[in-house]
Design an enzyme around this catalytic site. Structure first.
Site, short mmCIF file in Angstrom:
data_model
loop_
_atom_site.label_atom_id
_atom_site.label_comp_id
_atom_site.label_asym_id
_atom_site.label_seq_id
_atom_site.Cartn_x
_atom_site.Cartn_y
_atom_site.Cartn_z
N SER A 157 -41.02 -80.70 -40.51
CA SER A 157 -42.73 -80.07 -40.35
C SER A 157 -42.64 -80.64 -42.47
O SER A 157 -42.83 -81.79 -42.50
CB SER A 157 -41.96 -78.29 -41.13
OG SER A 157 -42.35 -77.61 -40.92
N HIS A 184 -44.25 -80.54 -37.16
CA HIS A 184 -45.56 -79.32 -37.24
C HIS A 184 -46.76 -79.59 -37.86
O HIS A 184 -46.75 -79.95 -39.10
CB HIS A 184 -44.74 -77.82 -38.61
CG HIS A 184 -43.65 -77.97 -37.41
ND1 HIS A 184 -42.32 -76.56 -37.65
CD2 HIS A 184 -43.01 -77.52 -35.98
CE1 HIS A 184 -41.39 -76.36 -37.58
NE2 HIS A 184 -41.84 -76.74 -36.62
N ASP A 277 -36.47 -73.82 -38.00
CA ASP A 277 -36.48 -74.19 -36.24
C ASP A 277 -35.95 -75.70 -36.30
O ASP A 277 -35.70 -76.53 -37.08
CB ASP A 277 -38.36 -74.63 -36.11
CG ASP A 277 -38.59 -75.50 -34.81
OD1 ASP A 277 -38.01 -74.33 -33.88
OD2 ASP A 277 -39.40 -76.05 -34.50
#
Length: 354
Positions: A157, A184, A277
């Site tokens: 991310s 992401h 995540d």
């Protein structure tokens, strides 16, 4: 932190100056009006963080970043007026060693406060990183893909694109493995990000398509706003569920689908990023018998996702970024020489195991 501003637009400079002045922990180190001046100033008076524009006279931001990272490395945050219209330069800047990117704050009453807050949050994260560990890209020859002996799945991310690129650069060109990546990022940047990864890697990089069967020597990047999954028949696909997932695409969803449906050698990797995540999915990969890696704190731009994975005991190995590629190469080589089972993947010499 001492913060330098590199921008040729007077309004943007004033906005950034005000933002820095409004934070008690920050001071303005200096202002440069073009990339060449920034290179000189960094050599004379290195700041903690550089806020670098991309489009400037004399020398643009990408070239300035390359020269600064080569001569006097420091943490660089790209701050540009229109991120969506400059995607090729944004990813080139990340490839040159910039840590992250954010839009230039505005003076508008309805959006100025939010954009300034976003900038200051990025500066805080970049300051926590310090000097990025950057390795210049190498020239490489793309391969056509033979059948896959192993699968590498990566989740990342914030601060992730340079880390993913670093890992992809380190993969051996003849490795009999395919790579699946969940990064992401806004959907509008996915194609440009895949092109940038492709310019960095020895593998061929593309956005994953519904029904594609992974081939060795290929990297498949998840499209935006959908969950990339590996289906039971061994092909890639997309799902909207779980719709409640904080991120879409989600590393957890991809990792779990691989744990459920892949029967060959597999290694899961969680790189720099905010949030949690990937931790749950990485744990499921570990339970299924896979090696699992979390990037260590020292080399993570944002130690959120890797920390969550490590604290959940989902990672068999916690490694510095520069050790992840060699780990993958050696582990997958062992799998190629064996039956290709997950059990065939053993840690390389001197790996930090958990």
């Amino acid at each position: 932190m001492r913060i330098a501003v590199v921008n040729d637009d007077a309004v943007a400079v004033e906005v950034l100056r005000r933002a820095v002045a409004g934070a008690p922990d920050h001071t303005l180190a200096w202002i440069a009006r073009d990339g060449a001046e920034a290179v000189r100033r960094c050599a004379q008076d290195p700041p903690d963080v550089v806020l670098m524009d991309l489009l400037m006279p004399v020398m643009d931001g990408v070239e300035a970043i390359r020269q600064i990272m080569s001569a006097t490395p420091c943490a660089i945050l790209v701050v540009t007026g229109d991120v969506s219209r400059n995607t090729s330069k944004v990813f080139a800047a990340l490839g040159a060693g910039a840590v992250d990117v954010v839009a230039t704050p505005t003076l508008a009453a309805d959006s100025g406060e939010a954009s300034t807050k976003a900038l200051m949050n990025k500066i805080k994260l970049v300051g926590q990183v310090g000097l990025p560990r950057f390795v210049p890209p190498r020239l490489s020859t793309k391969m056509d893909g033979p059948p896959v002996a192993g699968l590498i799945v990566i989740g990342a991310s914030a601060g992730g694109p340079p880390a993913v690129a670093h890992v992809l650069r380190d993969l051996a060109a003849d490795l009999q493995a395919a790579v699946l990546v969940v990064q992401h990022v806004d959907a509008e940047f996915v194609d440009s990000m895949a092109d940038w990864f492709d310019s960095q890697a020895s593998f061929s990089v593309q956005v994953a398509q519904e029904g594609t069967r992974p081939l060795a020597g290929h990297v498949y990047v998840s499209a935006g706003d959908l969950h990339l999954v590996l289906r039971a028949n061994g092909t890639l696909g997309y799902e909207r569920e779980p719709a409640t997932a904080l991120y879409r695409p989600s590393a957890d969803v991809l990792f779990e689908s691989v744990a459920n449906n892949w029967r060959g050698a597999v290694i899961g990797v969680v790189l720099s990023g905010m949030g949690r995540d990937g931790a749950i999915g990485l744990g499921k990969l570990r339970v299924a018998g896979a090696r699992t890696i979390a990037q260590d704190e020292k080399t993570s731009a944002v130690y959120g996702m890797p920390r969550a994975a490590a604290e959940a005991n989902a990672a068999t190995d916690v490694l510095a970024l520069e050790r992840i590629g060699p780990f993958l190469n050696q582990s997958m080589r062992l799998a190629e020489r064996s039956s290709g089972s997950q059990a065939a993947i053993t840690p390389p010499v001197n790996a930090t195991t958990r």
